[in-house]
Design a protein around this motif. Structure first.
Motif, short mmCIF file in Angstrom:
data_model
loop_
_atom_site.label_atom_id
_atom_site.label_comp_id
_atom_site.label_asym_id
_atom_site.label_seq_id
_atom_site.Cartn_x
_atom_site.Cartn_y
_atom_site.Cartn_z
N GLN A 26 0.83 -1.21 0.00
CA GLN A 26 0.00 0.00 0.00
C GLN A 26 0.87 1.26 0.00
OE1 GLN A 26 -3.07 -0.51 -0.70
NE2 GLN A 26 -3.52 1.65 -0.67
N LEU A 27 1.97 1.21 0.71
CA LEU A 27 2.89 2.35 0.74
C LEU A 27 3.51 2.57 -0.64
CD1 LEU A 27 4.04 4.46 2.64
CD2 LEU A 27 5.85 2.87 3.23
N ALA A 28 3.81 1.49 -1.33
CA ALA A 28 4.33 1.60 -2.70
C ALA A 28 3.29 2.23 -3.62
CB ALA A 28 4.74 0.23 -3.22
N ALA A 29 2.03 1.93 -3.40
CA ALA A 29 0.96 2.53 -4.21
C ALA A 29 0.88 4.03 -3.97
CB ALA A 29 -0.38 1.86 -3.88
N VAL A 30 1.04 4.45 -2.72
CA VAL A 30 1.04 5.89 -2.40
C VAL A 30 2.22 6.57 -3.09
CG1 VAL A 30 1.25 7.60 -0.56
CG2 VAL A 30 -0.10 5.54 -0.18
N GLN A 31 3.37 5.94 -2.99
CA GLN A 31 4.57 6.51 -3.59
C GLN A 31 4.40 6.66 -5.11
OE1 GLN A 31 8.05 4.07 -3.01
NE2 GLN A 31 9.37 5.86 -2.99
N ALA A 32 3.84 5.65 -5.75
CA ALA A 32 3.61 5.70 -7.20
C ALA A 32 2.61 6.80 -7.56
CB ALA A 32 3.13 4.35 -7.70
N ALA A 33 1.58 6.95 -6.74
CA ALA A 33 0.58 8.00 -7.00
C ALA A 33 1.20 9.39 -6.91
CB ALA A 33 -0.58 7.87 -6.02
N LEU A 34 2.05 9.60 -5.94
CA LEU A 34 2.72 10.89 -5.81
C LEU A 34 3.69 11.13 -6.96
CD1 LEU A 34 3.39 11.00 -1.96
CD2 LEU A 34 1.73 12.35 -3.27
N HIS A 35 4.37 10.08 -7.38
CA HIS A 35 5.30 10.20 -8.51
C HIS A 35 4.54 10.59 -9.78
CE1 HIS A 35 8.95 9.51 -10.77
NE2 HIS A 35 8.25 8.78 -11.62
N ARG A 36 3.42 9.92 -10.03
CA ARG A 36 2.62 10.25 -11.22
C ARG A 36 2.09 11.68 -11.14
NH1 ARG A 36 0.95 4.93 -10.32
NH2 ARG A 36 -0.96 5.66 -9.33
#
Length: 89
Positions: free
Chosen positions: A41-51
């Motif tokens: 889930q933390l990786a998903a947050v990180q990816a969302a911020l990156h996008r």
């Protein structure tokens, strides 16, 4: 530079979604969720911020290409844009 309304709206939605995901991660930690699930889930947050960052960069680059004189007046050089882009890698 001021971002166009459609970019601002899109970015705000993305940030609110990431904020909700991050709260979910906090809740998972509080509840003692499995490490694997928390990290996913933390990786998903990180990816969302990156996008979200890439969306802003894309809008900035479009602005600089479409209106180079205005971009220069805003103090944005090609080197500045490149440096910003590389910070998102």
């Amino acid at each position: 530079m001021r971002f166009p309304d459609e970019v601002t709206d899109d970015v705000q939605k993305r940030l609110r979604r990431a904020e909700g995901q991050l709260r979910g991660v906090q809740r998972m930690i509080d509840e003692g969720s499995d490490c694997k699930d928390v990290v996913a889930q933390l990786a998903a947050v990180q990816a969302a911020l990156h996008r979200t960052g890439l969306r802003l960069m894309s809008a900035g680059m479009r602005h600089c290409l479409a209106q180079p004189d205005e971009a220069a007046a805003d103090g944005m050089t090609v080197e500045d844009m490149e440096e910003l882009f590389l910070t998102l890698r």
